[in-house]
Scaffold this motif. Structure first.
Motif, PDB file in Angstrom:
ATOM      1  N   GLN A   4      29.381  39.006  34.124  1.00  0.00           N
ATOM      2  CA  GLN A   4      30.575  38.546  33.442  1.00  0.00           C
ATOM      3  C   GLN A   4      31.163  39.699  32.629  1.00  0.00           C
ATOM      4  O   GLN A   4      30.528  40.226  31.719  1.00  0.00           O
ATOM      5  CB  GLN A   4      30.245  37.367  32.537  1.00  0.00           C
ATOM      6  CG  GLN A   4      29.646  36.179  33.275  1.00  0.00           C
ATOM      7  CD  GLN A   4      30.595  35.622  34.333  1.00  0.00           C
ATOM      8  OE1 GLN A   4      31.797  35.431  34.084  1.00  0.00           O
ATOM      9  NE2 GLN A   4      30.070  35.368  35.524  1.00  0.00           N
ATOM     10  N   GLY A   6      34.140  41.013  30.176  1.00  0.00           N
ATOM     11  CA  GLY A   6      35.186  40.617  29.245  1.00  0.00           C
ATOM     12  C   GLY A   6      36.037  41.814  28.857  1.00  0.00           C
ATOM     13  O   GLY A   6      35.518  42.923  28.661  1.00  0.00           O
ATOM     14  N   SER A  26      37.901  43.800  39.278  1.00  0.00           N
ATOM     15  CA  SER A  26      38.373  42.726  40.153  1.00  0.00           C
ATOM     16  C   SER A  26      38.500  43.210  41.595  1.00  0.00           C
ATOM     17  O   SER A  26      38.226  42.455  42.542  1.00  0.00           O
ATOM     18  CB  SER A  26      39.710  42.161  39.649  1.00  0.00           C
ATOM     19  OG  SER A  26      40.716  43.155  39.618  1.00  0.00           O
ATOM     20  N   GLU A  42      32.790  39.136  37.605  1.00  0.00           N
ATOM     21  CA  GLU A  42      33.859  38.180  37.321  1.00  0.00           C
ATOM     22  C   GLU A  42      34.514  38.627  36.026  1.00  0.00           C
ATOM     23  O   GLU A  42      33.831  38.801  35.012  1.00  0.00           O
ATOM     24  CB  GLU A  42      33.323  36.762  37.176  1.00  0.00           C
ATOM     25  CG  GLU A  42      34.414  35.733  36.913  1.00  0.00           C
ATOM     26  CD  GLU A  42      33.889  34.310  36.846  1.00  0.00           C
ATOM     27  OE1 GLU A  42      34.707  33.392  36.635  1.00  0.00           O
ATOM     28  OE2 GLU A  42      32.673  34.111  36.996  1.00  0.00           O
ATOM     29  N   ARG A  44      37.106  38.423  32.822  1.00  0.00           N
ATOM     30  CA  ARG A  44      37.778  37.485  31.931  1.00  0.00           C
ATOM     31  C   ARG A  44      38.503  38.281  30.845  1.00  0.00           C
ATOM     32  O   ARG A  44      38.026  39.334  30.424  1.00  0.00           O
ATOM     33  CB  ARG A  44      36.769  36.554  31.253  1.00  0.00           C
ATOM     34  CG  ARG A  44      35.865  35.793  32.210  1.00  0.00           C
ATOM     35  CD  ARG A  44      34.759  35.083  31.448  1.00  0.00           C
ATOM     36  NE  ARG A  44      33.827  34.408  32.335  1.00  0.00           N
ATOM     37  CZ  ARG A  44      33.976  33.178  32.803  1.00  0.00           C
ATOM     38  NH1 ARG A  44      35.054  32.494  32.449  1.00  0.00           N
ATOM     39  NH2 ARG A  44      33.085  32.625  33.600  1.00  0.00           N
ATOM     40  N   THR A  45      39.643  37.761  30.402  1.00  0.00           N
ATOM     41  CA  THR A  45      40.335  38.374  29.271  1.00  0.00           C
ATOM     42  C   THR A  45      40.087  37.542  28.023  1.00  0.00           C
ATOM     43  O   THR A  45      40.053  36.313  28.065  1.00  0.00           O
ATOM     44  CB  THR A  45      41.838  38.500  29.534  1.00  0.00           C
ATOM     45  OG1 THR A  45      42.381  37.214  29.897  1.00  0.00           O
ATOM     46  CG2 THR A  45      42.108  39.485  30.661  1.00  0.00           C
ATOM     47  N   GLN A  64      42.479  34.510  28.452  1.00  0.00           N
ATOM     48  CA  GLN A  64      41.834  33.321  29.018  1.00  0.00           C
ATOM     49  C   GLN A  64      40.911  32.637  28.027  1.00  0.00           C
ATOM     50  O   GLN A  64      40.667  31.435  28.124  1.00  0.00           O
ATOM     51  CB  GLN A  64      41.037  33.717  30.264  1.00  0.00           C
ATOM     52  CG  GLN A  64      41.885  34.223  31.409  1.00  0.00           C
ATOM     53  CD  GLN A  64      41.023  34.848  32.498  1.00  0.00           C
ATOM     54  OE1 GLN A  64      40.477  35.930  32.327  1.00  0.00           O
ATOM     55  NE2 GLN A  64      40.887  34.154  33.620  1.00  0.00           N
ATOM     56  N   HIS A  65      40.367  33.409  27.097  1.00  0.00           N
ATOM     57  CA  HIS A  65      39.417  32.869  26.125  1.00  0.00           C
ATOM     58  C   HIS A  65      39.687  33.488  24.764  1.00  0.00           C
ATOM     59  O   HIS A  65      40.175  34.612  24.662  1.00  0.00           O
ATOM     60  CB  HIS A  65      37.968  33.174  26.526  1.00  0.00           C
ATOM     61  CG  HIS A  65      37.597  32.699  27.892  1.00  0.00           C
ATOM     62  ND1 HIS A  65      37.234  31.395  28.155  1.00  0.00           N
ATOM     63  CD2 HIS A  65      37.545  33.358  29.083  1.00  0.00           C
ATOM     64  CE1 HIS A  65      36.960  31.272  29.442  1.00  0.00           C
ATOM     65  NE2 HIS A  65      37.148  32.444  30.029  1.00  0.00           N
ATOM     66  N   HIS A  70      33.821  31.691  23.974  1.00  0.00           N
ATOM     67  CA  HIS A  70      33.958  32.287  25.298  1.00  0.00           C
ATOM     68  C   HIS A  70      32.616  32.253  25.998  1.00  0.00           C
ATOM     69  O   HIS A  70      31.558  32.159  25.349  1.00  0.00           O
ATOM     70  CB  HIS A  70      34.466  33.725  25.196  1.00  0.00           C
ATOM     71  CG  HIS A  70      33.573  34.638  24.409  1.00  0.00           C
ATOM     72  ND1 HIS A  70      32.490  35.288  24.960  1.00  0.00           N
ATOM     73  CD2 HIS A  70      33.594  35.005  23.100  1.00  0.00           C
ATOM     74  CE1 HIS A  70      31.888  36.006  24.041  1.00  0.00           C
ATOM     75  NE2 HIS A  70      32.523  35.862  22.903  1.00  0.00           N
TER      76      HIS A  70
END
Length: 222
Positions: A4, A6, A26, A42, A44-45, A64-65, A70
């Motif tokens: 994950q 971030g 990505s 994966e 995430r922002t 996104q979070h 998060h």
């Protein structure tokens, strides 16, 4: 296992400081998926809240979070930009410090290093930032009493663990914009595979450089 990733967003964040690493991780995941392989990343922002942030030159981006809530992260990228307000943001330094004890890797791009310094993560360690901001980072370190060694003439650096920082994750910093892409490709090579990193650079038509600036891979004509 999918890692994950971030990427922290904030008002006046430099667009390519966050978009470059986002594209690298990505794209690496997309290439793995194309070959029906497990996706290694994966992305995430994250933002101070779920409200849109206004990046440099007015680009609006919605995280996104929020950092208050998060999913657990393995790798956190802290981009640069105009970080004056973030240096004063209540709770941000504490969040970075807590994350550093949970992550596998924490990395900054450009003036994102100032946020790591404010959190006390660079004491007795090496770091790099954009060439225009090297003296300012040295001054900030001196003012805080930190024993940070600010380097120059490198694309990125992995900081050696400090004696008093047991439990803190691996920590990287990089210079401006394209150096953050170079570092991200290096992390793909380390955390996934060198071949996936090479194919990612090729897919992006990006000439990937090592920490010392030497060419790792020329994307064009290969």
């Amino acid at each position: 296992m999918t890692m994950q990733v971030g990427i922290y967003l904030f008002d006046e964040v430099e667009v390519l400081d966050f978009a470059g690493p986002f594209e690298v991780f990505s794209t690496a995941a997309r290439l793995a998926r194309r070959e029906e392989q497990p996706e290694p990343f994966e992305v995430r922002t994250l933002g101070p809240s779920l409200a849109p942030v206004r990046a440099r030159a007015g680009l609006m981006v919605t995280p996104q979070h929020a950092i208050a809530e998060h999913p657990a992260l393995d790798l956190l990228m802290v981009p640069g930009g105009v970080v004056d307000a973030e240096l004063q943001r209540e709770g941000l330094a504490d969040w970075l410090l807590v994350q550093s004890c949970k992550l596998k890797v924490l990395a900054s791009v450009c003036t994102g290093a100032f946020l790591l310094e404010k959190a006390g993560l660079l004491n007795e360690r090496e770091a790099i930032t954009h060439w225009e901001d090297i003296d300012a980072l040295r001054a900030a370190s001196h003012a805080s009493g930190s024993l940070l060694r600010v380097l120059a003439n490198q694309r990125w650096v992995e900081a050696k663990p400090a004696v008093h920082q047991g439990g803190v994750c691996r920590l990287f910093s990089s210079a401006g914009i394209s150096a953050g892409i170079d570092l991200s490709l290096h992390l793909v090579a380390e955390l996934a595979s060198p071949e996936l990193a090479r194919r990612t650079a090729r897919q992006m038509d990006y000439d990937w450089r090592a920490a010392n600036g030497t060419l790792v891979q020329a994307a064009y004509g290969r």
